[in-house]
Design a protein around this motif. Structure first.
Motif, PDB file in Angstrom:
ATOM      1  N   SER A  29      -3.143  57.890  28.135  1.00 19.14           N
ATOM      2  CA  SER A  29      -2.677  58.438  26.858  1.00 19.14           C
ATOM      3  C   SER A  29      -1.195  58.120  26.639  1.00 19.14           C
ATOM      4  N   LYS A  32      -0.842  54.515  25.823  1.00 21.44           N
ATOM      5  CA  LYS A  32      -1.310  54.280  24.458  1.00 21.44           C
ATOM      6  C   LYS A  32      -0.196  54.586  23.449  1.00 21.44           C
ATOM      7  N   GLU A  52      -7.560  51.071  21.360  1.00 26.08           N
ATOM      8  CA  GLU A  52      -8.520  52.112  21.732  1.00 26.08           C
ATOM      9  C   GLU A  52      -9.453  51.631  22.839  1.00 26.08           C
ATOM     10  N   ARG A  56      -9.326  53.492  26.471  1.00 25.80           N
ATOM     11  CA  ARG A  56     -10.319  54.542  26.242  1.00 25.80           C
ATOM     12  C   ARG A  56     -10.409  55.435  27.479  1.00 25.80           C
TER      13      ARG A  56
END
Length: 624
Positions: A29, A32, A52, A56
Motif C-alpha cells: 500500500s 502504491k 493495481e 494488488r
C-alpha cells in the motif's frame, strides 16, 4: 551521472524512509502511494491498471527494493523525459518522506541551517555522493562542498579541523551519510560566528551553481538591438544559454542567448560612455554587454567560454564533468597509493626475504660445519666398523669352511635319506591311487543308495497318496452303499406299490377280457340278427316288387294298399337301425379295449331296442 541515477538516489531515500521496521521491505500500500506520487511529480501518464495489478493485495507480504525495481524501471524511469518535469519538486517529495524519519534538527531552534537549506544540502549531497548504496560522500567531496560554501561566504575552511573530525568518526574514512553530514553542519563546528542568513545565501548560491548548473549570475548592462539603448539586466549563465531578467528575482524574463560551439566571446574597447565591455557573437546576432569592473568582465568572459567549451564537447553540466574528473583523480590517486603501498609491501617482502635468506645462509653454514664434524666422526666410526667387520668375516669364513665339510657329510646322509623317502613316496602314491579308487566306489555306492532311498521315499509318498485316495474312495463307496440302500428301500417300496397297481390292473384286465368276451358274444348275436334282417329285407323287397303293379280302373283295394304302406314304414326304420348297429360293431372290433363300460351299456340298450327278426318274421309270415 545520467538522469536515471540521479532519480534513483532520491527514490532510494524515499523507499528506506517507508521501511519503518528496517527489514529491507515496504508494504504494498505504501509503495502504491509512492508510485502514484512519482507519476505526478515526474509528469508521467498514470497507468492505474498496471499499478493495481502489480500492487494488488495477496499473501506475498511486503516488497523488497529488488522486488520494486522491475516496476520502477518499466513503468516510471523508462518513461521519464528530461526537461518534462521540475527536478526540484521531485526532490522535495523524496526529501519530505525521508526527513520526517531521519532529519532531527535542534529542538531549541539553534540549528545553523534552516529546513529549506537542509533540503538543498541534501540535494547537493545526492549529487556529490558515490553511486553505491547505501549512499555516502567521500571525505574529498565533503571538503569540496564545505569549501564551496565557505568561498561563497568569503570564509576560509579549516581543513585540519575537518580531518580531525573525519578521523574521529567511526565511518569517516569511508565517507559520511547525509544525516551525519547535516549533523556536522548543524553543530556549527565549521561555521562559527556566521549568521544563518549568510549561510542560507551561500547554500543557495552553491545549490544554483551545482544543481541548477548556473555558471555565473549577476547584473550587466546590455545594449538593445532596435533602440540601441543600454539597460541593466540580471543575467544567469547556464551551459546551454545566457538568460537575462528584469531583476534578480527572475520573475520577468526578457530574453535568452542560446550558446553552441559556433559562439564566441570577445573583449571590446570602451565607448559610448561604457567601460569594461565585451560581446557574445552567435550565428545570427552579436550581443554587447558591459560589466561593472574589469574583474567582473574577466569572470563573465571566462564563464561564457566555459559554457561554449562544454557545448563543443557535448557536455550538459560543468559540475558533473568536474565531479567525474575529481572521481578519476581520486581513483588515480588511490591507484598510485595502492601501487605505492604494493611497491612498499613488495620491497618489505623482499627485505624480509633477504633477511630470511641470510639467516638461512648462516644456518646452512653452521649446518655445514656440523655436517663436516659429523662426517669426520662418521668416517672414523665407519673405519672402525670396517676393521671389526673384516675380523668378523675372517672368523665366519673359517667357521664356514668347517660348516662346509660337515655339510658335505650331512649331504651324503641326506641323499640316502632322500632315496628312501622317494621310494616311500612312490609306495604312498600307489596306496593313494588305490584309496582314491575305493573312495570313488564308495561314493558311487552311496550315490546309488541315495537314489534307491529317494526312489523308496517317492514310492512311499505315492503309496501314501494312493492310500489317501483309497480311503477317500472307501468313504465315497460307503456313502454310495448307504445312498444305494436308501434308494433300494425307496425302489422296493415303489415296486410294492407298483405290484399292487399291477395286480389291480390285472384284475381290471380280467374284467375287461370277460366283458370283451361277453361283448363279442353280443356282437356275434347282433351279426346273426343282422344277417337275418338282411334276409328279411330281401324278402320284403321281393314282396314289394310283387305288389308294385299298375292298378286298373275299377280296382278298389284301399285297405290293402293302406295296410301295405303302413307295414312298410316300420320296415325302413328297422333297416336303418340294423345298419347303425353293424357300423358300431365294426368300430368296436377295431378297438376292443376302448370304453368297455360304455359299450356294454350301449349294447344293452341296443339289444333291448332292436326288433327281433324272429318276431318280425313271425308277424309277417301269416300275411304271406
Amino acid at each position: 551521472m545520467d538522469l536515471r541515477a540521479e532519480l534513483l538516489k532520491s527514490i532510494w531515500y524515499a523507499f528506506t524512509a517507508l521501511d519503518v521496521e528496517k527489514s529491507g521491505k515496504v508494504s504494498k500500500s505504501q509503495l502504491k502511494v509512492l508510485s502514484h506520487n512519482l507519476y505526478t511529480v515526474l509528469c508521467i501518464p498514470h497507468d492505474p491498471v498496471a499499478l493495481e495489478e502489480h500492487f494488488r493485495d495477496d499473501d506475498d507480504g511486503p516488497v523488497s527494493s529488488q522486488g520494486y525495481m522491475p516496476y520502477l524501471n518499466k513503468y516510471i524511469l523508462d518513461k521519464v523525459e528530461e526537461g518534462a518535469f521540475v527536478k526540484e519538486n521531485f526532490d522535495e517529495l523524496c526529501w519530505t518522506l525521508t526527513a520526517k524519519k531521519n532529519y532531527k534538527p535542534d529542538r531549541n531552534g539553534n540549528s545553523v541551517v534552516s529546513h529549506q537549506d537542509a533540503f538543498k544540502l541534501w540535494c547537493l549531497f545526492n549529487f556529490l555522493s558515490e553511486d553505491k548504496y547505501p549512499l555516502v560522500m567521500v571525505p574529498d567531496e565533503v571538503e569540496y562542498l564545505l569549501k564551496k560554501i565557505c568561498t561563497a561566504m568569503n570564509v576560509e575552511l579549516n581543513s585540519c579541523e575537518l580531518e580531525d573530525f573525519l578521523s574521529q568518526e567511526p565511518q569517516g574514512q569511508g565517507g559520511l551519510t547525509v544525516w551525519q553530514f547535516l549533523d556536522m553542519v548543524n553543530s556549527g563546528r565549521f561555521l562559527r560566528g556566521i549568521e544563518q542568513e549568510a549561510i542560507s545565501m551561500a547554500v543557495e548560491e552553491v545549490y544554483q551553481e551545482v544543481i541548477e548548473d548556473v555558471l555565473k549570475q549577476g547584473y550587466l548592462w546590455k545594449k538593445g538591438q532596435l533602440r540601441r539603448n543600454w539597460s541593466e539586466r540580471w543575467f544567469m549563465l547556464k551551459p546551454s544559454a545566457l538568460s537575462y531578467y528584469m531583476s534578480e528575482e527572475r520573475k520577468e524574463k526578457k530574453g535568452s542567448i542560446t550558446l553552441d560551439k559556433h559562439c564566441c566571446v570577445e573583449v571590446l574597447p570602451d565607448r559610448d560612455g561604457k567601460r569594461c565591455m565585451f560581446c557574445v557573437k552567435t550565428s545570427s546576432r552579436t550581443y554587447e554587454m558591459s560589466a561593472s569592473d574589469t574583474r567582473q568582465r574577466q569572470e563573465w568572459t571566462l564563464a561564457i567560454q566555459t559554457a561554449i567549451r562544454l557545448q563543443a564537447e557535448g557536455k550538459k553540466s560543468l559540475h558533473k564533468d568536474l565531479k567525474q574528473k575529481r572521481r578519476e583523480q581520486r581513483e588515480q590517486r588511490e591507484q598510485r597509493k595502492a601501487a605505492k603501498e604494493e611497491e612498499t609491501q613488495r620491497l618489505k617482502q623482499l627485505q624480509e626475504e633477504k633477511e630470511r635468506k641470510l639467516q638461512e645462509l648462516e644456518l646452512l653454514k653452521e649446518a655445514q660445519r656440523q655436517a663436516e664434524i659429523l662426517l669426520q666422526e662418521e668416517e672414523q666410526r665407519r673405519r672402525q666398523q670396517h676393521e671389526e667387520m673384516q675380523r668378523t668375516l675372517e672368523i665366519q669364513l673359517r667357521e664356514a669352511e668347517q660348516a662346509r665339510a660337515s655339510m658335505q657329510a650331512e649331504m651324503v646322509l641326506k641323499e640316502a635319506e632322500a632315496e628312501r623317502q622317494r621310494k616311500r613316496i612312490l609306495e604312498l602314491e600307489d596306496m593313494q591311487e588305490r584309496l582314491q579308487e575305493a573312495l570313488q566306489q564308495e561314493v558311487k555306492a552311496r550315490q546309488d543308495e541315495e537314489a534307491v532311498r529317494y526312489a523308496q521315499a517317492r514310492l512311499l509318498a505315492e503309496e501314501e497318496e494312493k492310500l489317501k485316495q483309497l480311503m477317500k474312495l472307501k468313504e465315497e463307496q460307503e456313502e454310495y452303499i448307504i445312498r444305494t440302500q436308501m434308494e433300494k428301500q425307496v425302489l422296493k417300496q415303489e415296486m410294492e406299490n407298483k405290484n399292487k397297481c399291477l395286480e389291480e390292473a390285472q384284475k381290471q384286465l380280467e374284467e375287461v377280457r370277460v366283458n370283451r368276451q361277453r361283448v363279442d358274444q353280443d356282437v356275434m348275436a347282433a351279426q346273426r340278427k343282422l344277417r337275418q334282417a338282411s334276409t328279411n329285407v330281401k324278402h320284403w323287397n321281393v314282396q314289394m316288387n310283387r305288389l308294385m303293379h299298375p292298378i286298373g280302373p275299377g280296382d278298389k283295394r284301399t285297405n290293402v294298399s293302406g295296410g301295405v304302406f303302413a307295414g312298410y314304414q316300420p320296415l325302413l326304420s328297422r333297416r336303418d337301425s340294423s345298419l347303425k348297429l353293424k357300423q358300431r360293431a365294426e368300430d368296436k372290433g377295431s378297438d376292443p379295449t376302448r370304453e368297455n363300460s360304455k359299450e356294454n351299456v350301449s349294447n344293452g340298450g341296443n339289444s333291448s331296442t332292436l326288433p327281433s327278426p324272429d318276431a318280425d318274421t313271425m308277424a309277417t309270415e301269416p300275411t304271406n
